[in-house]
Design a protein around this motif. Structure first.
Motif, PDB file in Angstrom:
ATOM      1  N   SER A 192     -12.999  14.057  -0.126  1.00 37.25           N
ATOM      2  CA  SER A 192     -13.816  13.603   1.000  1.00 37.25           C
ATOM      3  C   SER A 192     -14.480  14.815   1.639  1.00 37.25           C
TER       4      SER A 192
ATOM      5  N   SER B 110      -5.457  12.112  -3.643  1.00 37.41           N
ATOM      6  CA  SER B 110      -4.772  11.146  -4.497  1.00 37.41           C
ATOM      7  C   SER B 110      -3.489  11.818  -4.956  1.00 37.41           C
TER       8      SER B 110
ATOM      9  N   TYR C 133     -11.847   3.521   2.425  1.00 37.77           N
ATOM     10  CA  TYR C 133     -11.179   4.146   1.282  1.00 37.77           C
ATOM     11  C   TYR C 133     -10.914   3.097   0.228  1.00 37.77           C
TER      12      TYR C 133
ATOM     13  N   ARG D 228      -4.991   6.176  -3.797  1.00 39.49           N
ATOM     14  CA  ARG D 228      -6.337   5.794  -3.357  1.00 39.49           C
ATOM     15  C   ARG D 228      -6.996   4.860  -4.341  1.00 39.49           C
ATOM     16  N   HIS D 229      -6.365   3.728  -4.540  1.00 44.60           N
ATOM     17  CA  HIS D 229      -6.971   2.690  -5.354  1.00 44.60           C
ATOM     18  C   HIS D 229      -6.243   1.394  -5.027  1.00 44.60           C
TER      19      HIS D 229
ATOM     20  N   HIS E 160     -13.949   7.431  -4.661  1.00 46.54           N
ATOM     21  CA  HIS E 160     -13.770   8.382  -3.573  1.00 46.54           C
ATOM     22  C   HIS E 160     -14.984   8.284  -2.663  1.00 46.54           C
TER      23      HIS E 160
ATOM     24  N   ASP F  55      -8.017  17.581   1.482  1.00 50.18           N
ATOM     25  CA  ASP F  55      -8.616  16.505   0.690  1.00 50.18           C
ATOM     26  C   ASP F  55      -9.908  16.928   0.001  1.00 50.18           C
TER      27      ASP F  55
ATOM     28  N   ARG G  28       0.859  -1.178   0.000  1.00 48.82           N
ATOM     29  CA  ARG G  28       0.000   0.000   0.000  1.00 48.82           C
ATOM     30  C   ARG G  28       0.893   1.225   0.000  1.00 48.82           C
TER      31      ARG G  28
ATOM     32  N   ASP H 216      -8.378   2.069  -1.182  1.00 47.10           N
ATOM     33  CA  ASP H 216      -7.206   1.190  -1.057  1.00 47.10           C
ATOM     34  C   ASP H 216      -7.355   0.209   0.104  1.00 47.10           C
TER      35      ASP H 216
ATOM     36  N   ASP I 123      -9.321  14.741  -6.924  1.00 47.05           N
ATOM     37  CA  ASP I 123      -9.116  14.370  -5.531  1.00 47.05           C
ATOM     38  C   ASP I 123      -7.699  14.759  -5.127  1.00 47.05           C
TER      39      ASP I 123
END
Lengths: 156, 420
Positions: free
Chosen positions: B92, B309, B124, A116-117, A132, B89, A111, B126, B306
């Motif tokens: 969010s 990100s 989230y 964010r994926h 998101h 952010d 990670r 991930d 975002d």
């Protein structure tokens, strides 16, 4: 012959499903659609629609939490699942017998901060996520079960 | 065609503040701070002075880390703490702060309708998560008036973490030194982090915790974690992220600002920017490499921006598309970043959620491994392979003013837009 009879039976089953509000999530990766009572806590999930495309059928299970779409081959096996919504569906339940393999591969997936994926790849199953807050999305598929001529990108 | 354009122009005029439609009007009568033009400006750095460099290091080298400082006080008291390394952010909604970062500042616990403490699980993409109680804090952002809002206290030890937030699938954020931030300031286009659905449906985001047992619950809008900027008396209809540009190859740190309000003061008008309406999920359309990422045609395809990100993330061009082969993945553990042999130019088109307006955006992608082997931490030219859609992450904000227009409080779910 057997396949054809199965298909007719399956099609009749589909017709019945169209008119019945089923209070359960249909199925699990690699399993026959609708044959497993896989999620009893899904009181709020409703089987909403059936679409037929090419050599597969897509079932959508919709709840306020998320929408889950199951891709079922003409042999009646779930080969792919896609989802989107406020919160993730129960991935362990959706992956069924593939869940253990996924969890192992997940633990070994690096990670990185700010990325964010997610893509978790193991021989039997691939799980990908993106999105998101309020719009979390993802899909899982068993590469070996994808019908020939069907692209992975059709799992959406 | 023509009537659609006229209708759209009318829509844009109505939703833009200062054009006779929304709140804020055209004059800049701000509260508190008199006629100062800096009441609505908060310093923002990327890997700079508003970040805690020890957190960047301890988390393994957090690149493209946009940081602000926030001041959090016990409601009704002057017991406060100013906390840096709060992640800015736009993807969010609402303020979340690690319990460790709050120190001795105590906050007021929010209760569910049954009277038990209210907690929240945020997932989230991930598979990390934030779990912890919802508590009322008095929050100051720069020189804007302090506002009292529910925030999430990130505390993985609170009560019992539900399976939707913890192992084996989800990894909850546990401490600042691991995650690289002290908290997250969500200033995306929605006011409440869940919104109307959580008022009537128990979806598994909010929990009522009786003792150590937590059960999914519904929650009123007033009790939901929410975007503090939307609670300001003025300057409350959006934010503007202003960061300077960065040349290919990167830089060590960057200093800029975040402005509160759009069209509410002389320093925050839309000026030459164009507004792109967002859909009900906060998404718009991106067309790249012959592929259209459009939620209306594919529910898993809505494009978005975002700042949390840290790269530009999109599906790598497949062999049948114009840019085929130009963006190979890096080798080994960096395989979800792109490693083209040399920095490569691309362009994409951004469109409003309903298809218009449209504008082309140019960007560059460099070799990720070469870039991070430099001393730099801030890059405009890093990107990575993700299935599904086009995520305009932090590089999008470098060298352009990005406006995040909030939904209208009076009719939630409408009016949200981005502009640049």
């Amino acid at each position: 012959m057997k396949t054809r009879i199965y298909s007719i039976f399956f099609a009749l089953g589909l017709l019945m499903v169209c008119f019945i509000s089923v209070q359960r999530v249909a199925a699990t990766l690699g399993e026959p659609a609708g044959s497993i009572e896989s999620d009893r806590k899904a009181l709020s999930t409703v089987k909403r629609g059936v679409k037929v495309r090419n050599s597969y059928t897509v079932y959508e299970i919709y709840s306020e939490a998320n929408s889950v779409r199951e891709y079922v081959s003409s042999l009646g096996i779930v080969f792919g699942i896609a989802w989107n919504g406020l919160v993730y569906p129960d991935i362990t339940q959706l992956l069924g017998s593939y869940a253990g393999e996924y969890q192992k591969a997940l633990q070994q997936t690096l990670r990185q901060k700010g990325s964010r994926h997610l893509r978790v790849q193991s021989p039997g199953v691939i799980v990908e996520q993106w999105g998101h807050m309020r719009s979390l999305q993802g899909r899982a598929y068993a590469p070996a079960l994808i019908p020939s001529g069907v692209s992975v990108d059709e799992i959406k | 065609m023509k009537s659609n354009k006229i209708l759209f122009l009318l829509f844009v005029l109505l939703v833009l503040p200062g054009c006779g439609g929304g709140g804020g009007g055209g004059s800049s009568s701000s509260s508190g701070g008199g006629s100062s033009q800096t009441t609505n400006v908060l310093p923002l750095t990327v890997n700079g002075s508003t970040c805690d460099s020890s957190l960047i290091a301890s988390s393994g080298g957090y690149i493209n880390d946009p940081c602000v400082s926030v001041t959090v006080c016990t409601p009704g008291s002057s017991t406060c703490v100013t906390i840096n390394s709060i992640l800015l952010d736009t993807g969010s909604y609402g303020l979340r702060i690690f319990k460790q970062a709050l120190g001795s500042v105590s906050l007021t616990q929010v209760t569910s309708s049954s009277g038990s403490p209210l907690a929240e699980c945020v997932q989230y993409a991930d598979n990390t998560s934030d779990w912890g109680p919802v508590q009322i804090a008095r929050v100051s952002l720069g020189n804007e008036p302090a506002v009292q809002v529910p925030i999430q206290v990130i505390d993985a030890t609170f009560a019992t973490i539900p399976s939707s937030c913890g192992p084996p699938i989800y990894t909850p954020d546990t401490k600042p030194s691991d995650e690289g931030f002290n908290g997250i300031l969500g200033v995306g286009p929605f006011i409440y982090d869940c919104g109307a659905i959580c008022v009537t449906s128990s979806v598994g985001q909010y929990y009522s915790c009786s003792g150590s047992t937590c059960t999914s619950t519904v929650v009123s809008l007033a009790s939901q974690v929410q975007n503090p900027v939307a609670s300001f008396p003025t300057d409350n209809n959006g934010v503007i992220v202003q960061l300077p540009g960065v040349a290919a190859g990167g830089t060590t740190s960057l200093t800029g600002s975040i402005l509160f309000g759009i069209g509410t003061q002389s320093n925050n008008s839309l000026s030459g920017a164009t507004a792109y309406p967002l859909d009900q999920n906060g998404n718009f359309i991106t067309i790249f490499n012959g592929v259209s990422f459009n939620e209306a045609s594919n529910p898993n395809s809505g494009s978005f921006t975002d700042s949390g990100s840290n790269g530009l993330f999109f599906p790598s061009p497949s062999m049948s598309t114009p840019d085929a082969g130009e963006l190979p993945d890096c080798a080994g553990v960096y395989s979800f970043w792109f490693c083209p042999p040399s920095t490569t130019n691309f362009s994409a088109t951004i469109a409003g959620a309903s298809g218009s307006p449209t504008k082309s955006v140019s960007f560059q992608i460099g070799n990720f491994i070469s870039l991070i082997n430099s001393p730099n931490y801030v890059f405009s030219d890093i990107g990575g392979n993700v299935s599904g859609t086009f995520d305009w992450g932090l590089p999008f904000y470098l060298g352009r003013n990005v406006y995040i227009g909030f939904e209208k409080e009076s009719s939630l779910g409408t009016g949200q837009y981005i502009a640049y």
